[in-house]
Design a protein around this motif. Structure first.
Motif, PDB file in Angstrom:
ATOM      1  N   THR A   2       0.744  -1.186  -0.075  1.00 15.88           N
ATOM      2  CA  THR A   2      -0.110  -0.080  -0.047  1.00 15.88           C
ATOM      3  C   THR A   2       0.877   1.295   0.091  1.00 15.88           C
ATOM      4  N   GLY A   4       0.877   3.801   2.147  1.00 16.07           N
ATOM      5  CA  GLY A   4       1.250   3.971   3.463  1.00 16.07           C
ATOM      6  C   GLY A   4       2.166   3.019   3.929  1.00 16.07           C
ATOM      7  N   GLU A   5       2.190   1.765   3.400  1.00 20.89           N
ATOM      8  CA  GLU A   5       3.424   0.977   3.806  1.00 20.89           C
ATOM      9  C   GLU A   5       4.770   1.389   2.907  1.00 20.89           C
ATOM     10  N   SER A  81      -8.102   7.241  13.618  1.00 22.17           N
ATOM     11  CA  SER A  81      -6.753   6.409  14.019  1.00 22.17           C
ATOM     12  C   SER A  81      -5.651   6.804  12.886  1.00 22.17           C
ATOM     13  N   GLU A  83      -2.636   5.644  10.853  1.00 22.43           N
ATOM     14  CA  GLU A  83      -2.157   4.505   9.916  1.00 22.43           C
ATOM     15  C   GLU A  83      -0.441   4.581   9.426  1.00 22.43           C
ATOM     16  N   ALA A  84       0.106   3.836   9.122  1.00 20.52           N
ATOM     17  CA  ALA A  84       1.299   3.812   8.426  1.00 20.52           C
ATOM     18  C   ALA A  84       1.374   4.594   7.345  1.00 20.52           C
ATOM     19  N   ASP A  86       1.425   7.802   7.843  1.00 16.92           N
ATOM     20  CA  ASP A  86       0.866   9.370   8.416  1.00 16.92           C
ATOM     21  C   ASP A  86       1.998  10.018   8.876  1.00 16.92           C
ATOM     22  N   PRO A 107       0.679   0.889  13.542  1.00 21.44           N
ATOM     23  CA  PRO A 107      -0.333   1.446  14.303  1.00 21.44           C
ATOM     24  C   PRO A 107      -0.118   2.147  15.587  1.00 21.44           C
ATOM     25  N   ARG A 137      -1.763  13.370   6.332  1.00 20.54           N
ATOM     26  CA  ARG A 137      -1.005  12.287   5.154  1.00 20.54           C
ATOM     27  C   ARG A 137      -0.590  12.997   3.924  1.00 20.54           C
TER      28      ARG A 137
END
Length: 139
Positions: A2, A4-5, A81, A83-84, A86, A107, A137
């Protein structure tokens, strides 16, 4: 993988970079903003904009809320929340604006540049979580 990853992976590539005020060069030196700027460059190929000089003392009232203003200008504010991938802003003192930032890599973990330690990965423990001033983000 993803987005974020991929951002988290890039932030982790900076681990071990020495702390250098106002620097943003992986392996050579970075401060917390320099880490975020370096991740930005990896994503987009260049700086988002000129970074004005800023003092090393996070208590400096002359800085004002420049970190949050910059985050709102170049990043996208989010609620909920973390997330990776952010970007998290922190208040180091309750009565002051945000003066520190890092990149979430999971997280409950983030990468940031800390004086005397350099770029490190740490847990988002209670002491950090209560200082969160904003979550953003990358666009």
């Amino acid at each position: 993988m993803t987005r974020g990853e991929a951002i988290a992976e890039e932030a982790r590539r900076w681990i071990g970079t020495p702390y250098r005020h106002q620097a943003a060069l992986r392996g050579a030196g970075a401060d917390c903003l320099g880490l975020v700027r370096g991740v930005w460059r990896a994503l987009y190929g260049g700086e988002p904009g000129a970074v004005p000089a800023y003092g090393a003392d996070w208590r400096d009232p002359g800085i004002g809320d420049a970190l949050e203003v910059g985050a709102r200008r170049y990043l996208i504010a989010k609620e909920g929340s973390v997330e990776a991938g952010d970007v998290v802003l922190f208040r180091l003192m309750r009565h002051l604006p945000a003066r520190h930032c890092g990149v979430m890599v999971g997280p409950e973990r983030f990468v940031h540049a800390q004086e005397h330690l350099g770029v490190v990965e740490v847990a988002m423990g209670e002491s950090w979580a209560r200082r969160v001033a904003g979550v953003f983000r990358f666009p």
